[in-house]
Structures are given as C-alpha cells and as structure tokens.
Design a protein around this motif. Structure first.
Motif, mmCIF file in Angstrom:
data_model
loop_
_atom_site.group_PDB
_atom_site.id
_atom_site.type_symbol
_atom_site.label_atom_id
_atom_site.label_comp_id
_atom_site.label_asym_id
_atom_site.label_seq_id
_atom_site.Cartn_x
_atom_site.Cartn_y
_atom_site.Cartn_z
ATOM 1 N N ASP A 8 -46.450 8.761 -78.631
ATOM 2 C CA ASP A 8 -47.554 8.488 -77.710
ATOM 3 C C ASP A 8 -48.036 7.050 -77.913
ATOM 4 O OD1 ASP A 8 -47.220 11.111 -77.077
ATOM 5 O OD2 ASP A 8 -49.233 11.766 -77.627
ATOM 6 N N HIS A 10 -50.816 4.004 -77.004
ATOM 7 C CA HIS A 10 -52.221 3.865 -76.623
ATOM 8 C C HIS A 10 -52.627 2.401 -76.563
ATOM 9 C CE1 HIS A 10 -52.025 7.985 -78.441
ATOM 10 N NE2 HIS A 10 -52.521 8.231 -77.252
ATOM 11 N N HIS A 63 -48.598 9.640 -69.633
ATOM 12 C CA HIS A 63 -49.687 10.051 -70.535
ATOM 13 C C HIS A 63 -51.020 9.789 -69.825
ATOM 14 C CE1 HIS A 63 -51.153 11.414 -74.292
ATOM 15 N NE2 HIS A 63 -51.281 10.271 -74.933
ATOM 16 N N HIS A 67 -56.115 7.256 -69.851
ATOM 17 C CA HIS A 67 -56.230 7.990 -71.118
ATOM 18 C C HIS A 67 -57.671 7.973 -71.617
ATOM 19 C CE1 HIS A 67 -55.498 9.155 -75.315
ATOM 20 N NE2 HIS A 67 -54.249 9.467 -74.997
ATOM 21 N N PRO A 107 -53.752 13.371 -72.051
ATOM 22 C CA PRO A 107 -54.408 12.648 -73.146
ATOM 23 C C PRO A 107 -55.050 13.650 -74.116
ATOM 24 C CG PRO A 107 -55.136 11.833 -70.986
ATOM 25 C CD PRO A 107 -54.328 13.057 -70.739
ATOM 26 N N ALA A 108 -54.873 13.441 -75.403
ATOM 27 C CA ALA A 108 -55.440 14.296 -76.455
ATOM 28 C C ALA A 108 -54.996 15.754 -76.316
ATOM 29 C CB ALA A 108 -56.978 14.188 -76.488
HETATM 30 ZN ZN ZN Z 1 -52.767 10.055 -76.390
#
Ligand code: ZN
Length: 298
Positions: A8, A10, A63, A67, A107-108
């Motif tokens: 992932d 970010h 993703h 995000h 996301p998460a």
């Molecule tokens: Zn993430």
C-alpha cells in the motif's frame, strides 16, 4: 498455492521508496500488487515511480483517490453520489496507464457499503481486497464500525463478478503495522499460523500487506508525525486508538529485517508462488454469496 504480496502506497511515503520497493521486489522475482491512491498519479514526485510499476512486473490497484476519512465514510455508508471519487479515480487510472484497474482496496481496509460494492461492480473491478476477516474493531482506524468481523475467511464473491480476496487476518491483519508492532519473532509466528490455515483450507489465499518504506534499510529514522497524549488512548471515530502508532518499530534496519523475515516465510511455503491479485480474477471456484444480507453500516 498462490501468495499475494500487496504494497500500500501513501502520500506520507517518500516517493523514491516506491521505486526502491518496486525494484527490490522485481529483483527478487516477485510480482506484487501496489495499491495506490489515484491522487498520487499526478503528484510530480510520485508519478514517475508509479508509472514504472507495470514495466517491473507489478500490478497497480486502486486505493481510493485521496485516501482520507471523507472517502472512508462514503465507502462505508455513502450514497452513490458521494462515491464520485471512485469514478474520477478510475478515469485517472485510464489516463495514466491506458487501461482499467482490476483490483481495489479501501483506505484503512474500511468496510464497504452496498453502494460502494455496486459502484465497484459498475466500474468493472474484479477483485476487492478490503476485507480483514475477524479484525478487532478497537485496533482499527474505524473503531465504531463493523471491521469485517463476520466476513468470510476464504475467497468469495462479494457481488457478481467481484471476487473478495481478504487480507489475511486474525484479530489483526497480516500487515506492516502489525508486523512492526509485534517485532520479528512474534510477527513470524503470527504469519506462520495464517500460512498453516491457508495450507489446511485451500480457499484461503495468503494475502499480506507491506509499505514501501519496509524495503528501505538505509532510510533516516522517522518519528511519528503526531504527539502522544491522554487523547491517544481514547478511540477516535476517525483514526481509532492513536497510541498504537507509537508501539511500532521505527529503526529502518530492524524494519527491513522484519520484511526479510516475512518474505522468507512466504517463500518457504512448499508449492507456493507469488502472484498478483488480478491473476485470481475469475479463476477461483467461489463460495456462494452469503454476505449481502449483512448490514455494514455499523
Ligand atoms: Zn492505505
């Protein structure tokens, strides 16, 4: 047995680490699935590294776009109109790569509401890897939502044509934040337990998440970008219990040693090979849809 290694990406990452992680995996003969927020496709620092990913044999999955918690709320319980960012993200992907994304991760790992699932189907996504089956909500970033507590552990059809490939999970996800909190020895014991499960039940695909910085042993130590205080011990609706970020290993050399241990443990599985999530699209024998009646609004 196919093992899916996912990375992932970010906004907080160093852009060059995307290239370092991608090269590292390429040299190790591993094709990984990179989940990238599409806002980074046009970011001048990230763009060149992200555009190289397919040439290095990696899949680029979605993703989300930004995000952030606006997107997380919309994915969990938003109406179709609030999910416009998914359409925008899809269009940006086509502009950047000249094709359509196959795989999605929220996301998460936030749970997906019905409108989000339907939008992913409409956009032609074929794999979703947002589920973290039986994850404890209290340690997640959305502690007041259902964090896939009752999700199936194996491959299943989330909606017609959309395969759910859960991120391997048992109370905690088999993922970078967990590995860095448990440290090497406990992280590898945890991972071996999930690998045992995958050997025992053939519908379980080991799907492990790492971050690009996990592959960079000579980076500078980075302190958490928030402060520890009393409020860090109160679960926030958006973000959960923040003290958890202070528990993680930060020394880049030790982080890298954990990464090496994870990759070795995965590679050591008899009869296994690394594969990208898109390879699973349409290939598996899928259990019937059983989750659609569950209310994810939490
Ligand atoms: Zn993430």
């Amino acid at each position: 047995m196919l093992i899916a290694l996912t990375v992932d990406v970010h906004e907080e990452d160093r852009p060059t680490d995307v290239g370092r992680a991608a090269d590292w995996l390429h040299e190790a003969g591993i094709g990984a699935t990179f989940f990238v927020p599409s806002a980074l496709f046009t970011h001048p620092g990230f763009r060149p590294h992200i555009r190289r990913l397919p040439a290095l044999g990696h899949e680029v999955g979605s993703h989300g776009h930004g995000h952030d918690f606006t997107e997380i709320r919309a994915l969990m319980r938003g109406a179709a109109a609030e999910l416009d960012f998914l359409r925008r993200s899809h269009a940006l992907y086509a502009e950047t790569f000249g094709g359509a994304p196959v795989s999605f991760r929220s996301p998460a790992w936030c749970p997906l509401g019905q409108a989000a699932i339907q939008t992913l189907v409409d956009l032609g996504y074929r794999v979703d890897s947002s589920a973290t089956p039986q994850r404890l909500p209290i340690f997640s970033s959305t502690p007041y939502a259902n964090t896939w507590l009752f999700a199936r552990r194996g491959l299943s059809e989330l909606a017609p044509g959309l395969l759910e490939v859960p991120t391997s999970c048992l109370l905690l996800p088999a993922a970078s934040p967990t590995f860095l909190t448990l440290r090497r020895r406990a992280a590898l014991a945890f991972l071996r337990l999930l690998l045992w499960e995958a050997r025992r039940w053939p519908d379980r695909v080991p799907c492990v998440q790492l971050h690009v910085g996990d592959f960079v042993p000579d980076a500078a130590v980075q302190p958490p970008d928030e402060r520890l205080g009393l409020s860090s011990f109160v679960p926030r609706r958006d973000g959960g219990l923040r003290f958890k970020v202070f528990l993680r290993e930060r020394d880049p050399r030790r982080v890298y040693a954990i990464t090496l241990g994870v990759i070795e443990a995965l590679r050591g599985q008899p009869g296994s090979r690394f594969g990208m999530l898109r390879e699973l699209a349409g290939s598996a024998e899928i259990a019937p849809v059983q989750r659609r009646g569950i209310d994810f609004r939490g």
